[in-house]
Design a protein around this motif. Structure first.
Motif, mmCIF file in Angstrom:
data_model
loop_
_atom_site.group_PDB
_atom_site.id
_atom_site.type_symbol
_atom_site.label_atom_id
_atom_site.label_comp_id
_atom_site.label_asym_id
_atom_site.label_seq_id
_atom_site.Cartn_x
_atom_site.Cartn_y
_atom_site.Cartn_z
ATOM 1 N N UNK A 1 0.806 -1.216 0.000
ATOM 2 C CA UNK A 1 0.000 0.000 0.000
ATOM 3 C C UNK A 1 0.844 1.273 0.000
ATOM 4 N N UNK A 2 2.147 1.138 -0.011
ATOM 5 C CA UNK A 2 2.999 2.325 -0.050
ATOM 6 C C UNK A 2 2.764 3.106 -1.340
ATOM 7 N N UNK A 3 2.678 4.422 -1.213
ATOM 8 C CA UNK A 3 2.527 5.264 -2.395
ATOM 9 C C UNK A 3 3.264 6.572 -2.177
ATOM 10 N N UNK A 4 3.841 7.140 -3.240
ATOM 11 C CA UNK A 4 4.561 8.407 -3.081
ATOM 12 C C UNK A 4 3.641 9.542 -2.638
ATOM 13 N N UNK A 5 2.395 9.506 -3.089
ATOM 14 C CA UNK A 5 1.462 10.580 -2.725
ATOM 15 C C UNK A 5 1.154 10.573 -1.219
ATOM 16 N N UNK A 6 0.900 9.371 -0.683
ATOM 17 C CA UNK A 6 0.570 9.275 0.741
ATOM 18 C C UNK A 6 1.784 9.605 1.605
ATOM 19 N N UNK A 7 2.950 9.150 1.191
ATOM 20 C CA UNK A 7 4.172 9.491 1.920
ATOM 21 C C UNK A 7 4.397 10.998 1.913
ATOM 22 N N UNK A 8 4.250 11.610 0.742
ATOM 23 C CA UNK A 8 4.498 13.044 0.631
ATOM 24 C C UNK A 8 3.527 13.846 1.488
ATOM 25 N N UNK A 9 2.257 13.441 1.496
ATOM 26 C CA UNK A 9 1.257 14.174 2.273
ATOM 27 C C UNK A 9 1.558 14.073 3.771
ATOM 28 N N UNK A 10 1.920 12.893 4.240
ATOM 29 C CA UNK A 10 2.252 12.719 5.652
ATOM 30 C C UNK A 10 3.460 13.559 6.049
ATOM 31 N N UNK A 11 4.501 13.524 5.228
ATOM 32 C CA UNK A 11 5.703 14.281 5.573
ATOM 33 C C UNK A 11 5.435 15.778 5.514
ATOM 34 N N UNK A 12 4.648 16.222 4.534
ATOM 35 C CA UNK A 12 4.368 17.651 4.410
ATOM 36 C C UNK A 12 3.624 18.179 5.626
ATOM 37 N N UNK A 13 2.637 17.420 6.103
ATOM 38 C CA UNK A 13 1.810 17.879 7.218
ATOM 39 C C UNK A 13 2.448 17.604 8.571
ATOM 40 N N UNK A 14 3.025 16.425 8.745
ATOM 41 C CA UNK A 14 3.496 15.994 10.062
ATOM 42 C C UNK A 14 4.926 16.407 10.380
ATOM 43 N N UNK A 15 5.720 16.689 9.365
ATOM 44 C CA UNK A 15 7.121 17.029 9.618
ATOM 45 C C UNK A 15 7.500 18.395 9.041
ATOM 46 N N UNK A 16 7.312 18.574 7.740
ATOM 47 C CA UNK A 16 7.725 19.835 7.120
ATOM 48 C C UNK A 16 6.938 21.019 7.685
ATOM 49 N N UNK A 17 5.622 20.864 7.812
ATOM 50 C CA UNK A 17 4.812 21.961 8.337
ATOM 51 C C UNK A 17 5.254 22.435 9.709
ATOM 52 N N UNK A 18 5.346 21.537 10.701
ATOM 53 C CA UNK A 18 5.827 21.967 12.016
ATOM 54 C C UNK A 18 7.240 22.567 11.976
ATOM 55 N N UNK A 19 8.100 22.040 11.097
ATOM 56 C CA UNK A 19 9.451 22.597 10.994
ATOM 57 C C UNK A 19 9.406 24.047 10.508
ATOM 58 N N UNK A 20 8.514 24.329 9.569
ATOM 59 C CA UNK A 20 8.401 25.699 9.069
ATOM 60 C C UNK A 20 7.758 26.623 10.096
ATOM 61 N N UNK A 21 6.841 26.076 10.889
ATOM 62 C CA UNK A 21 6.312 26.873 12.012
ATOM 63 C C UNK A 21 7.462 27.231 12.956
ATOM 64 N N UNK A 22 8.311 26.265 13.248
ATOM 65 C CA UNK A 22 9.468 26.533 14.108
ATOM 66 C C UNK A 22 10.364 27.605 13.494
ATOM 67 N N UNK A 23 10.583 27.500 12.195
ATOM 68 C CA UNK A 23 11.455 28.474 11.524
ATOM 69 C C UNK A 23 10.979 29.904 11.765
ATOM 70 N N UNK A 24 9.682 30.119 11.683
ATOM 71 C CA UNK A 24 9.153 31.478 11.768
ATOM 72 C C UNK A 24 8.699 31.882 13.163
ATOM 73 N N UNK A 25 8.427 30.909 14.042
ATOM 74 C CA UNK A 25 7.911 31.261 15.366
ATOM 75 C C UNK A 25 8.953 31.159 16.473
ATOM 76 N N UNK A 26 9.954 30.308 16.340
ATOM 77 C CA UNK A 26 10.979 30.248 17.390
ATOM 78 C C UNK A 26 11.669 31.593 17.592
ATOM 79 N N UNK A 27 11.933 32.362 16.528
ATOM 80 C CA UNK A 27 12.545 33.683 16.752
ATOM 81 C C UNK A 27 11.672 34.633 17.570
ATOM 82 N N UNK A 28 10.364 34.347 17.669
ATOM 83 C CA UNK A 28 9.479 35.223 18.434
ATOM 84 C C UNK A 28 9.554 34.982 19.933
ATOM 85 N N UNK A 29 10.048 33.814 20.354
ATOM 86 C CA UNK A 29 10.150 33.531 21.787
ATOM 87 C C UNK A 29 11.102 34.520 22.441
#
Length: 233
Positions: free
Chosen positions: A89-117
């Motif tokens: 059941x592995x698929x590139x689309x499902x892998x990409x969606x999981x990584x985009x939401x669960x890893x890349x998204x939070x990392x980008x939030x950190x990029x822009x919000x950690x400097x505000x602390x």
């Protein structure tokens, strides 16, 4: 219990995110609620769109520095596309969606919000992860994309914590395992949950807020369970 002065909750329209925002407000914290489904532009953020993350950070900065930022978002399944039972059941689309939401998204939030602390004083950044993102704890297999994306998030949190310690020594950065919570994300997978281990969003939020109240730089970079226990990577 420690009261945070000003908190940002990303994913505040979700079950856990909304409960976290409500619980923090009840404790006297000013809460900025951000979500993809927000009905007004001031509260809108989309973790798949870095421009929206950067814009949200600018808006938050205009109201003063937050001392707590929580990313309470996650992706597991949608429209019948669930976690993989086996490698067929592995698929590139499902892998990409999981990584985009669960890893890349939070990392980008950190990029822009950690400097505000604030540069000085206790402050924190937390992101919802999951025990299934622990490599050492994986004995059942399956759920390839979700497991891998949460493992990636745990590594990102660890790496962010190293830099944060240099730039803001009194701040911490942690990943949080909320347990199994009665939300749309877990709904199809609740049948085998032991009695007493399916949490309401409100109970989960109380537990996580209690954990965050005890956090300091000594646990920065760790994956913490809803009861405060450290989960090995």
């Amino acid at each position: 219990m420690t009261t945070w002065r000003r908190a940002v909750v990303v994913g505040a329209s979700g079950g856990i995110g909304g409960a976290l925002a409500d619980g923090l407000e009840r404790a006297g914290t000013e809460v900025v609620r951000l979500s993809r489904s927000a009905r007004n532009a001031e509260a809108w953020i989309d973790l798949l769109d870095e421009g929206s993350i950067e814009a949200a950070a600018r808006r938050v900065a205009g109201g003063g520095a937050p001392d707590l930022v929580i990313v309470a978002t996650g992706y597991l399944h949608e429209n019948g596309t669930g976690p993989e039972k086996d490698w067929s059941h592995l698929s590139p689309e499902h892998l990409a969606r999981n990584f985009a939401t669960n890893a890349t998204g939070p990392a980008l939030v950190a990029r822009h919000f950690l400097p505000l602390l604030p540069r000085e004083g206790r402050a924190g950044f937390a992101a919802l992860s999951a025990r299934v993102g622990s490599i050492s704890d994986n004995r059942l297999g399956g759920w390839y994309a979700y497991r891998a994306s949460k493992a990636a998030l745990n590594m990102l949190i660890r790496t962010l914590s190293v830099e944060l310690a240099r730039k803001k020594p009194e701040a911490f950065c942690v990943a949080l395992h909320p347990g199994t919570v009665d939300t749309a994300l877990s709904d199809p997978f609740q049948r085998g949950v032991p009695e007493g281990k399916l949490f309401t969003p409100e109970l989960c939020a109380r537990k996580l807020i209690r954990v965050l109240a005890q956090c300091d730089r000594s646990v920065s970079g760790k994956l913490l369970a809803y009861n405060g226990a450290i989960i090995e990577p």
